[in-house]
Design a protein around this motif. Structure first.
Motif, PDB file in Angstrom:
ATOM      1  N   ALA A  78       0.850  -1.194   0.000  1.00 20.70           N
ATOM      2  CA  ALA A  78       0.000   0.000   0.000  1.00 20.70           C
ATOM      3  C   ALA A  78       0.880   1.236   0.000  1.00 20.70           C
ATOM      4  CB  ALA A  78      -0.912   0.017   1.220  1.00 20.70           C
ATOM      5  N   PHE A  79       0.432   2.277  -0.691  1.00 25.80           N
ATOM      6  CA  PHE A  79       1.124   3.558  -0.643  1.00 25.80           C
ATOM      7  C   PHE A  79       0.704   4.294   0.623  1.00 25.80           C
ATOM      8  CE2 PHE A  79       1.443   2.566  -5.130  1.00 25.80           C
ATOM      9  CZ  PHE A  79       2.760   2.919  -5.384  1.00 25.80           C
ATOM     10  N   ALA A  80       1.695   4.881   1.284  1.00 25.95           N
ATOM     11  CA  ALA A  80       1.426   5.520   2.572  1.00 25.95           C
ATOM     12  C   ALA A  80       2.384   6.677   2.772  1.00 25.95           C
ATOM     13  CB  ALA A  80       1.549   4.496   3.707  1.00 25.95           C
ATOM     14  N   GLY A  81       2.223   7.351   3.893  1.00 21.08           N
ATOM     15  CA  GLY A  81       3.001   8.548   4.186  1.00 21.08           C
ATOM     16  C   GLY A  81       2.267   9.788   3.715  1.00 21.08           C
ATOM     17  N   PRO A  82       2.694  10.957   4.142  1.00 21.26           N
ATOM     18  CA  PRO A  82       1.979  12.201   3.827  1.00 21.26           C
ATOM     19  C   PRO A  82       1.734  12.431   2.342  1.00 21.26           C
ATOM     20  CG  PRO A  82       3.647  12.589   5.506  1.00 21.26           C
ATOM     21  CD  PRO A  82       3.855  11.189   5.015  1.00 21.26           C
ATOM     22  N   GLY A  83       2.702  12.043   1.489  1.00 20.66           N
ATOM     23  CA  GLY A  83       2.538  12.252   0.061  1.00 20.66           C
ATOM     24  C   GLY A  83       2.061  11.044  -0.702  1.00 20.66           C
ATOM     25  N   LEU A  84       1.810   9.936   0.007  1.00 26.36           N
ATOM     26  CA  LEU A  84       1.373   8.662  -0.595  1.00 26.36           C
ATOM     27  C   LEU A  84       2.319   8.225  -1.715  1.00 26.36           C
ATOM     28  CD1 LEU A  84      -2.508   9.175  -0.793  1.00 26.36           C
ATOM     29  CD2 LEU A  84      -1.235   7.803   0.864  1.00 26.36           C
TER      30      LEU A  84
END
Length: 281
Positions: free
Chosen positions: A236-242
Motif C-alpha cells: 500500500a502507498f502511505a506517508g503524507p505524500g502517498l
C-alpha cells in the motif's frame, strides 16, 4: 535488488493488509495468526499493537474514528474509545476472515477463506455501514487483494490459487463482467494483496515470489520490485505524500525464513498512491 528499507523489524507470522490512515498519520497492518493489529507512525517511528482475541484478516479506518476488523467469526467494530462490538457475526467452522478493502462508497468488501484453503470454501461479502451484508462472490478459495480504479469504475480482485488478477466493471455497488487482467506464471509465486496507484496501475504482492509486480490498466507487466523475503503478502502507498510503498511479509510455513520475514518493509518514492476511503460504519 529493490531499494527497500526496513520500516518495522518484526517477526509477524502472517503480516497483512497495510493501510494508510491519513487522519491519524499512521500505517495500519495486521498479523493474522497472532491476532494483532499494528500501527506505525513513519514520522516518529512509534509503533502500537492491539490484540483482537481471534485471527484478524484486515483492519481499516472508520469515518468516525476507530477501526473495522475482518475477524475469524465476522466483521467487528472498534470504537474511538477502544470498545469492541460486532457489526456482522457469521462464524463458520474452519473458516476465517482474510483480506478486505473499502470501496469508493464507503462499503467494506470482506473476504474469507478456509484454513485448509479448500476451493469454494471462501467468500467475498459487501457490508454497508449499518451492517447489511451481501455475498457478492460465493465460492472462492483464498479471497485476497481487492481494489478500485481511480475513477471507481473498475474493481480488481485476486483469488490466489487461480494465479490471476481479475477485473470487474463496477457501478458503485455491483460488480459485473469478470475477466482476467493478468496471469502469474508457474514458478513466480501466487498473487496476494494489491493496491492501485494514481495512474490506475495495479501493484500485486507475490506470495512465494519474493516480489511486487505492477501491471498497467491494460494488463501488461511493466515493473517488478525484487524483495529479500519470499512471502510478501500485500502492499500500500502511505506517508503524507502517498509515495512510499509499504509491504507486509510473512514467515509462517517457512523452514528457514529470511531474517526480515515478518517485518514491515518500505520502498521509498516507488510511485503515487490514491487516498483510500474510510469505512462508512
Amino acid at each position: 535488488m529493490t531499494g527497500y528499507e526496513v520500516a518495522v523489524r518484526a517477526r509477524a507470522e502472517l503480516g497483512e493488509g497495510p493501510t494508510w490512515d491519513p487522519e491519524a498519520g499512521r500505517l495500519i497492518w495486521v498479523d493474522i495468526l497472532s491476532s494483532r493489529v499494528h500501527g506505525y507512525d513513519p514520522s516518529s517511528g512509534r509503533c502500537t499493537v492491539r490484540t483482537t482475541g481471534q485471527h484478524v484478516g484486515a483492519a481499516k479506518p472508520r469515518a468516525g474514528g476507530g477501526l473495522v476488523l475482518n475477524l475469524r467469526d465476522g466483521v467487528g467494530l472498534v470504537d474511538p474509545d477502544g470498545a469492541f462490538r460486532w457489526l456482522h457475526r457469521d462464524p463458520v467452522p474452519g473458516r476465517r476472515g482474510n483480506d478486505a478493502a473499502v470501496a469508493p462508497d464507503g462499503s467494506l468488501w470482506a473476504g474469507t477463506m478456509r484454513y485448509d484453503e479448500a476451493p469454494g470454501g471462501g467468500t467475498l461479502t459487501r457490508l454497508t455501514g449499518d451492517g447489511a451484508a451481501e455475498v457478492v462472490l460465493p465460492a472462492v478459495a483464498v479471497s485476497n487483494g481487492t481494489g478500485w480504479s481511480p475513477d471507481g469504475r473498475l474493481m480488481y480482485y485476486v483469488d490466489s490459487p487461480t494465479r490471476r488478477v481479475d477485473v470487474f466493471d463496477f457501478d458503485g455497488q455491483r460488480i459485473t463482467g469478470r475477466r482476467q487482467l493478468a496471469q502469474v506464471e508457474e514458478g513466480a509465486g501466487f498473487p496476494d494483496g494489491l493496491t492501485v496507484d494514481a495512474d490506475g496501475c495495479v501493484w500485486v504482492a507475490l506470495w512465494d515470489g519474493a516480489a511486487i509486480r505492477r501491471y498497467t490498466p491494460a494488463g501488461p507487466l511493466d515493473r517488478e520490485l525484487d524483495l529479500p523475503v519470499s512471502r510478501p503478502t500485500a502492499c500500500a502507498f502511505a506517508g503524507p505524500g502517498l509515495t512510499d510503498l509499504y509491504v507486509t511479509t510473512a514467515r509462517t510455513g517457512l523452514a528457514a525464513p529470511h531474517s526480515l520475514a515478518g517485518s514491515l518493509l518500505v520502498v521509498p518514492d516507488a510511485g503515487q498512491g490514491l487516498v483510500q476511503p474510510a469505512f462508512a460504519g
